[in-house]
Design an enzyme around this catalytic site. Structure first.
Site, PDB file in Angstrom:
ATOM      1  N   MET A  30       0.845  -1.197   0.000  1.00  0.00           N
ATOM      2  CA  MET A  30       0.000   0.000   0.000  1.00  0.00           C
ATOM      3  C   MET A  30       0.887   1.257   0.000  1.00  0.00           C
ATOM      4  O   MET A  30       0.431   2.348   0.334  1.00  0.00           O
ATOM      5  CB  MET A  30      -0.938  -0.011   1.211  1.00  0.00           C
ATOM      6  CG  MET A  30      -1.874  -1.227   1.188  1.00  0.00           C
ATOM      7  SD  MET A  30      -3.436  -0.967   2.028  1.00  0.00           S
ATOM      8  CE  MET A  30      -2.894  -0.674   3.686  1.00  0.00           C
ATOM      9  N   GLY A  36      11.437  -2.259   5.356  1.00  0.00           N
ATOM     10  CA  GLY A  36      10.745  -3.553   5.309  1.00  0.00           C
ATOM     11  C   GLY A  36      10.260  -3.844   3.895  1.00  0.00           C
ATOM     12  O   GLY A  36      10.449  -4.946   3.361  1.00  0.00           O
ATOM     13  N   HIS A  37       9.626  -2.840   3.251  1.00  0.00           N
ATOM     14  CA  HIS A  37       9.174  -3.040   1.864  1.00  0.00           C
ATOM     15  C   HIS A  37      10.371  -3.317   0.942  1.00  0.00           C
ATOM     16  O   HIS A  37      10.302  -4.157   0.054  1.00  0.00           O
ATOM     17  CB  HIS A  37       8.471  -1.779   1.339  1.00  0.00           C
ATOM     18  CG  HIS A  37       7.181  -1.445   2.020  1.00  0.00           C
ATOM     19  ND1 HIS A  37       7.033  -0.366   2.849  1.00  0.00           N
ATOM     20  CD2 HIS A  37       5.980  -2.046   1.975  1.00  0.00           C
ATOM     21  CE1 HIS A  37       5.781  -0.316   3.283  1.00  0.00           C
ATOM     22  NE2 HIS A  37       5.125  -1.319   2.776  1.00  0.00           N
ATOM     23  N   GLY A 147       5.240  -9.676   3.992  1.00  0.00           N
ATOM     24  CA  GLY A 147       5.951  -9.574   5.269  1.00  0.00           C
ATOM     25  C   GLY A 147       5.293 -10.441   6.335  1.00  0.00           C
ATOM     26  O   GLY A 147       4.067 -10.568   6.380  1.00  0.00           O
ATOM     27  N   ASP A 150       2.512  -9.210   9.174  1.00  0.00           N
ATOM     28  CA  ASP A 150       1.082  -9.464   9.020  1.00  0.00           C
ATOM     29  C   ASP A 150       0.858 -10.974   8.993  1.00  0.00           C
ATOM     30  O   ASP A 150       0.523 -11.558   7.951  1.00  0.00           O
ATOM     31  CB  ASP A 150       0.571  -8.774   7.752  1.00  0.00           C
ATOM     32  CG  ASP A 150       0.655  -7.267   7.873  1.00  0.00           C
ATOM     33  OD1 ASP A 150       0.004  -6.706   8.766  1.00  0.00           O
ATOM     34  OD2 ASP A 150       1.410  -6.653   7.103  1.00  0.00           O
ATOM     35  N   SER A 185       6.757  -0.281  10.110  1.00  0.00           N
ATOM     36  CA  SER A 185       5.383  -0.214   9.611  1.00  0.00           C
ATOM     37  C   SER A 185       5.158   1.190   9.072  1.00  0.00           C
ATOM     38  O   SER A 185       5.675   2.167   9.640  1.00  0.00           O
ATOM     39  CB  SER A 185       4.419  -0.471  10.776  1.00  0.00           C
ATOM     40  OG  SER A 185       3.122  -0.022  10.432  1.00  0.00           O
ATOM     41  N   SER A 186       4.374   1.294   7.991  1.00  0.00           N
ATOM     42  CA  SER A 186       4.068   2.639   7.477  1.00  0.00           C
ATOM     43  C   SER A 186       3.333   3.435   8.554  1.00  0.00           C
ATOM     44  O   SER A 186       3.446   4.661   8.627  1.00  0.00           O
ATOM     45  CB  SER A 186       3.207   2.539   6.222  1.00  0.00           C
ATOM     46  OG  SER A 186       3.886   1.791   5.246  1.00  0.00           O
ATOM     47  N   ARG A 187       2.568   2.746   9.410  1.00  0.00           N
ATOM     48  CA  ARG A 187       1.784   3.447  10.437  1.00  0.00           C
ATOM     49  C   ARG A 187       2.662   3.994  11.563  1.00  0.00           C
ATOM     50  O   ARG A 187       2.189   4.801  12.361  1.00  0.00           O
ATOM     51  CB  ARG A 187       0.693   2.530  11.001  1.00  0.00           C
ATOM     52  CG  ARG A 187      -0.429   2.281  10.008  1.00  0.00           C
ATOM     53  CD  ARG A 187      -1.634   1.620  10.639  1.00  0.00           C
ATOM     54  NE  ARG A 187      -2.779   1.628   9.750  1.00  0.00           N
ATOM     55  CZ  ARG A 187      -3.161   0.597   8.988  1.00  0.00           C
ATOM     56  NH1 ARG A 187      -2.484  -0.537   9.022  1.00  0.00           N
ATOM     57  NH2 ARG A 187      -4.216   0.700   8.204  1.00  0.00           N
TER      58      ARG A 187
END
Ligand code: PAF
Length: 294
Positions: A30, A36-37, A147, A150, A185-187
């Protein structure tokens, strides 16, 4: 690196590569890339000679009161990072391209969607499975990399691919962490510095579980109680669970496949983390102990 925005163009690109004998690995994302990505993209590059990264903030996996509208985005920055990572295509469809008027189909992985995050986010995993199914059909990958942070998503996608007979190898990539243990995490971008510190309670919970299990504690209930006691009171616990890696069924006694899975809210930000409780050395030791006992 190509940027493709329509499903038809994406499938035409893939058909051409497949006809030329090339293999495709897909990394569904997303966006708002972090290390991580990038690790998922690097892993994909080792599996196939073409890497497609999908970048789509999927509206149907967000609940009504969730963060769809403010989900962090940086399309230009993401493209730059993906290009540096050697990605061949960014597939970035619009919401209407993915869900045109009249769209009415869903993929529901029934049992695995119920516990853990599914209990707090009804419909979330149906949204995930549906979009991932569409991405698989549009991109036609031989490999797809997700990943392990999740955990439940990965179990659901594996189940879906088996149930629906897709010939796609699903690869889980280990969680990438900051130096102090916070899972990327993006969050995390929502957290102020105090909240970020508080968020370390997730990783500390994993350490505590490993330490207690290493000292011989076998009861999942006692581990969970000790972990909950150690989580700061400013944090709202969604769940602290010990489950089996593939089935997500509750573990009562800690064994090789037991995973600690956690979800908490720090301020308004929901954070998740998970990890095996018995590390490879402990697992080997336990197997040897068992052999010695028979
Ligand atoms: O993990 C994510 O970023 C998303 O859930 C996914 C798999 C890209 C589906 O929208």
């Amino acid at each position: 690196m190509e940027i493709i925005k329509t499903g038809a163009a994406m499938t035409a690109w893939s058909n051409e590569k497949i006809a030329g004998g090339e293999s495709i690995a897909l990394v569904p994302t997303m966006g708002f890339f972090h290390a991580g990505h990038l690790a998922l993209m690097a892993a994909a590059g080792k599996m196939a000679n073409q890497v497609v990264v999908s970048l789509f903030v999927n509206p149907i996996q967000f609940g009504e009161n969730e963060d769809l509208d403010c989900y962090p985005r940086n399309f230009a920055g993401d493209c730059e990072l993906a290009e540096q990572e050697g990605v061949d295509v960014i597939f970035a469809p619009s919401p209407v391209e993915m869900y045109p008027p009249g769209f009415q189909t869903a993929i529901e992985v029934k049992k695995l969607s119920l516990p853990l995050c599914g209990a707090d986010r009804p419909g979330h995993f149906t949204g995930v499975a549906t979009v991932v199914g569409k991405l698989f059909n549009l991109v036609k990958p031989q490999f797809a990399v997700f990943g392990e942070k999740d955990l439940q998503q990965l179990a659901i996608i594996r189940q879906m691919v088996g149930d629906l007979n897709w010939d796609i190898k699903i690869v889980g990539h280990p969680i990438v962490r900051e130096a102090d243990g916070l899972a990327l995490s993006s969050r995390n971008s929502y957290l102020n510095s105090e909240e970020r510190q508080t968020g370390l309670c997730l990783n500390r919970s994993l350490e505590l579980a490993r330490q207690m299990a290493g000292n011989g504690e076998k009861s999942a209930a006692r581990l969970i109680a000790a972990i909950k006691k150690n989580i700061p009171s400013a944090v709202t616990i969604d769940y602290v669970s010990i489950v089996q890696a593939d089935t997500l069924a509750d573990s009562h006694e800690i064994d090789q496949d037991s995973i600690l899975a956690l979800a908490v809210k720090v301020g308004r930000t929901r954070l998740i983390d998970n990890g095996r409780i018995l590390l490879p050395e402990d697992r080997r030791q336990k197997a040897e102990d068992r052999k010695g006992n028979t």
